[in-house]
Scaffold this active site. Structure first.
Site, mmCIF file in Angstrom:
data_model
loop_
_atom_site.group_PDB
_atom_site.id
_atom_site.type_symbol
_atom_site.label_atom_id
_atom_site.label_comp_id
_atom_site.label_asym_id
_atom_site.label_seq_id
_atom_site.Cartn_x
_atom_site.Cartn_y
_atom_site.Cartn_z
ATOM 1 N N ARG A 55 -3.024 14.622 -20.592
ATOM 2 C CA ARG A 55 -3.624 15.828 -21.165
ATOM 3 C C ARG A 55 -3.001 16.251 -22.503
ATOM 4 N NH1 ARG A 55 -4.660 15.618 -16.185
ATOM 5 N NH2 ARG A 55 -2.464 15.113 -15.991
ATOM 6 N N THR A 56 -1.680 16.247 -22.559
ATOM 7 C CA THR A 56 -1.044 16.775 -23.773
ATOM 8 C C THR A 56 -1.400 15.906 -24.976
ATOM 9 O OG1 THR A 56 0.771 17.607 -22.427
ATOM 10 C CG2 THR A 56 1.154 17.483 -24.792
ATOM 11 N N LYS A 84 13.577 -2.079 -30.040
ATOM 12 C CA LYS A 84 14.582 -2.918 -30.726
ATOM 13 C C LYS A 84 15.879 -2.151 -30.924
ATOM 14 C CE LYS A 84 10.895 -5.005 -33.474
ATOM 15 N NZ LYS A 84 10.280 -4.897 -34.799
ATOM 16 N N ARG A 105 6.948 13.868 -27.701
ATOM 17 C CA ARG A 105 7.345 14.006 -26.290
ATOM 18 C C ARG A 105 8.443 12.972 -26.039
ATOM 19 N NH1 ARG A 105 3.736 14.371 -20.981
ATOM 20 N NH2 ARG A 105 3.625 16.476 -21.809
ATOM 21 N N HIS A 133 8.250 22.872 -22.566
ATOM 22 C CA HIS A 133 6.947 22.345 -22.982
ATOM 23 C C HIS A 133 6.186 23.551 -23.544
ATOM 24 C CE1 HIS A 133 3.450 20.063 -23.337
ATOM 25 N NE2 HIS A 133 3.292 19.576 -22.114
#
Lengths: 307, 164
Positions: A55-56, A84, A105, A133
């Site tokens: 959703r985000t 890496k 995120r 959040h």
């Protein structure tokens, strides 16, 4: 506050006036979608999702596309130079050269703050570890405000994993700007974090902590469910004891007020029975649409001066 | 027979060159040594007084450390401030005090201790940032990580300071 070119790191940065301004912007765009469909033409948003998201990420990307902007980014660190061994700081310094705004995120707490340090463009925290959040919190307040036609005066229950659940931390901070009564309903092991409660106390927000789900439910106008994660319990016997204590079933819904609303940041697992989805009080899918609306307002207000 | 003033000074020998840390909170001299990474195995003269009588301390006791040939750096001074604010540091040269000051907790504790939260971004290898803690309260000492917001109290701060 002036949103133009600002970062979103924590829900604590918002005043009531800021939240109301964002809600107004979200409604303004929603009421005239065509007018704003080229608003961000020529602007690029980078969505850096080091952790899974449905959703985000998609609502941020969708919001940017609806406003005429473009999106770059990744949805897994595995496809980037992070694999890496590249540091977050180096990734941010690079992506800041390719975009006007970065959504991040990350599984580490403090990641958004670090990104802010190394970026020349605004940073939006889209979830960092179990910390916060903030944009989810903002969309939750928009959902409450629209569905209940007020935020003041409501009894709002935050239920489930209040210790590690980042959405409830941000939501509690934002709600502390309103005249609400909060109920924190959780197993003892997953009580609301001290630092959040400390901030609420400083803002004189009324809150009650309890482990009694059924007894508290009839008092609530807003029921905000979250997932209790098995991996949070060192002792699985403890998990087994509480896993079924915070589940909304059809039978338990009889305890809920007729005009209450059920919200959930999603994804859900078993804490809300699918049988409840048809109940008119179940608003968690509508809530996802408020995510799109709020994120349009957030992006536009950061990228455009005086919007 | 030793004079009254001699009897007060007999505990700890004078040093020609190095650092004296006086008025350490009683029982914390060993922690200070740990912070400084001093074990005395390289021949450095270290004199320690633990629970020495003090007219200044409210408990009536203090610890004192004298370390020859070593001058503390800023980071070490701030680390001492975290576990024993109010300690007095003197830098000695030719048996004379060259500089003397009281250690104070800085308002921003930067790069002095690590964050105990394993999931804090500052604990990720090679990320080019120093830890930062803001002081929420001095008495009792309470600090918060500027990155993950973890709150640390006295015991945990001591533990992290000794670990560094």
């Amino acid at each position: 506050m002036n949103f133009f070119n600002s970062d979103i790191i924590s829900a604590k940065q918002y005043s009531r006036e800021d939240i109301e301004k964002l809600i107004d912007l979200a409604l303004k765009i929603e009421n005239d979608k065509e007018k704003y469909s080229r608003l961000l033409q020529g602007k690029i948003m980078a969505a850096l999702f080091f952790e899974p998201s449905t959703r985000t990420r998609l609502s941020f990307e969708s919001a940017m596309n609806y406003l005429g902007g473009s999106v770059i980014g990744f949805s897994s660190a595995g496809v980037t130079s992070v694999k890496k061994g590249e540091t977050l700081a180096d990734t941010i310094r690079t992506v800041a050269n390719y975009s006007d705004l970065i959504i991040i995120r990350h599984n580490k707490e403090g990641a958004a703050k670090l990104a802010q340090k190394f970026s020349d463009v605004p940073i939006i925290n889209a979830g960092n570890g179990s910390q916060e959040h903030p944009t989810q919190g903002l969309l939750d307040v928009l959902a409450i405000s629209e569905l209940k036609k007020t935020v003041d005066g409501l009894n709002i229950g935050l239920i489930g994993d209040l210790k590690y659940g980042r959405t409830v931390h941000s939501l509690a901070h934002l709600l502390s700007n309103f005249k609400v009564k909060l109920y924190f309903i959780s197993p003892t092991q997953l009580k609301m974090q001290y630092r959040v409660k400390d901030a609420l106390t400083q803002k004189k927000t009324s809150f009650t902590e309890t482990t009694d789900f059924k007894e508290t439910l009839p008092l609530l106008d807003v029921i905000y469910m979250t997932r209790i994660q098995k991996e949070r319990f060192g002792d699985l016997e403890e998990y087994d004891k509480v896993k079924n204590a915070f589940i909304l079933t059809k039978k338990i819904m009889k305890l809920v007020k007729d005009d209450a609303i059920i919200l959930h940041p999603l994804p859900r697992v078993n804490e809300i029975s699918p049988k409840i989805d048809v109940d008119p009080r179940a608003k968690y899918f509508e809530q996802t649409y408020y995510g799109l609306m709020m994120r349009k307002a957030i992006i536009a207000s950061i990228l455009l001066e005086n919007f | 027979m030793a004079s009254k003033s001699d009897s007060k000074r007999l505990y700890v020998e004078k040093i020609k060159k190095g650092t004296v840390i006086d008025h350490i909170k009683e029982g914390f001299a060993i922690s200070v040594l740990k912070i400084l990474g001093l074990e005395g195995r390289n021949g450095t003269l270290i004199t320690i007084g633990i629970n020495v009588k003090s007219n200044v301390s409210s408990s009536g006791h203090k610890d004192i450390l004298k370390v020859e040939n070593i001058y503390l750096d800023e980071k070490q001074i701030h680390q001492i401030a975290l576990i024993s604010p109010g300690s007095k540091v003197s830098f000695i040269e030719d048996f004379k005090i060259k500089d003397k000051f009281v250690v104070k907790i800085p308002s921003l504790i930067k790069g002095i201790i690590d964050c105990p939260n394993e999931n804090c971004i500052t604990n990720v290898d090679r990320e080019p940032v120093l830890t930062e803690f803001k002081v929420l309260s001095e008495k009792p000492l309470k600090i918060a990580c500027n990155y993950c917001e973890r709150i640390l109290y006295k015991e945990e701060i001591l533990h992290m300071a000794e670990k560094n």
